[in-house]
Design a protein around this motif. Structure first.
Motif, PDB file in Angstrom:
ATOM      1  N   LEU A 118     112.592  90.809  80.525  1.00  9.33           N
ATOM      2  CA  LEU A 118     113.724  90.942  79.596  1.00  9.33           C
ATOM      3  C   LEU A 118     114.590  89.687  79.649  1.00  9.33           C
ATOM      4  N   PRO A 119     114.900  89.102  78.483  1.00  8.52           N
ATOM      5  CA  PRO A 119     115.833  87.975  78.478  1.00  8.52           C
ATOM      6  C   PRO A 119     117.228  88.451  78.885  1.00  8.52           C
ATOM      7  N   ALA A 120     118.048  87.554  79.380  1.00  7.61           N
ATOM      8  CA  ALA A 120     119.379  87.891  79.914  1.00  7.61           C
ATOM      9  C   ALA A 120     120.260  88.625  78.911  1.00  7.61           C
ATOM     10  N   ASP A 121     120.070  88.377  77.621  1.00  5.04           N
ATOM     11  CA  ASP A 121     120.930  88.997  76.606  1.00  5.04           C
ATOM     12  C   ASP A 121     120.307  90.248  75.970  1.00  5.04           C
ATOM     13  N   HIS A 122     119.180  90.717  76.486  1.00  3.39           N
ATOM     14  CA  HIS A 122     118.522  91.884  75.902  1.00  3.39           C
ATOM     15  C   HIS A 122     119.294  93.156  76.270  1.00  3.39           C
ATOM     16  N   PRO A 123     119.437  94.119  75.330  1.00  6.83           N
ATOM     17  CA  PRO A 123     120.173  95.356  75.626  1.00  6.83           C
ATOM     18  C   PRO A 123     119.609  96.140  76.823  1.00  6.83           C
TER      19      PRO A 123
END
Length: 185
Positions: A118-123
């Motif tokens: 998961l990217p850092a900004d993913h919910p």
């Protein structure tokens, strides 16, 4: 195997919000009545979430259903022994196990486990979940981290709001959201 998730999906936003019922404060271990409730909305802390997951994981290990299992740990480094050992035991009999989290640790290979970065900004980075979908077993818990990592001296004091459900419609919806996001990559 590692997949990077780019599609915007959130169990908290897409499943919790659509489930009826009032939020209950859970401060101790869940009672048998709470565990058997078709759906339970709750606000709680880390130890209660660990307990819910342990019960669900033990059911899978004991009954060995041919399941698809989706687990979100926020950070892959949170999936360590003895949790990882239980997930490998579940994966031995599962159709597939997907483990979601920030890719902050090298994870061991298992033929039935796929890691979803998961990217850092993913919910989903703020969500802790376990979704078990099998023809004979459907159950899930998902919890949104109200505080985030690093906000408490003791991480177990973090606050979460979420839902536990064994309603097939709710579990299938959660599994479909996650599988769709995986398949879109």
């Amino acid at each position: 195997m590692m997949t990077m998730l780019t599609k915007d999906v959130s169990l908290y936003r897409d499943v919790f919000q659509q489930t009826e019922g009032d939020v209950q404060r859970v401060t101790g271990m869940l009672s048998r009545q709470e565990l058997d409730t078709a759906s339970l909305k709750y606000e709680t802390k880390v130890p209660q979430l660990e307990y819910m997951c342990l019960i669900m994981e033990n059911m899978v290990i004991t009954k060995k259903p041919r399941a698809r299992i989706y687990a979100g740990f926020q950070k892959l480094s949170r999936c360590v022994e003895p949790v990882l050992e239980r997930f490998c035991a579940m994966a031995d009999h599962a159709e597939k196990v997907y483990i979601f989290g920030e890719n902050d640790k090298e994870m061991p290979h298992h033929p039935n486990i796929e890691y979803v970065s998961l990217p850092a900004d993913h919910p989903l980075i703020r969500e802790w979940f376990l979704v078990i979908q099998a023809p004979v077993m459907k159950m899930m818990m998902t919890a949104y981290d109200l505080d985030g990592f690093g906000t408490h001296d003791i991480e177990e004091n973090r606050n979460f709001i979420g839902i536990k459900s064994n309603q097939p419609k709710v579990v299938d919806q959660a599994a479909q959201l996650l599988q769709s996001a995986i398949d879109s990559n």
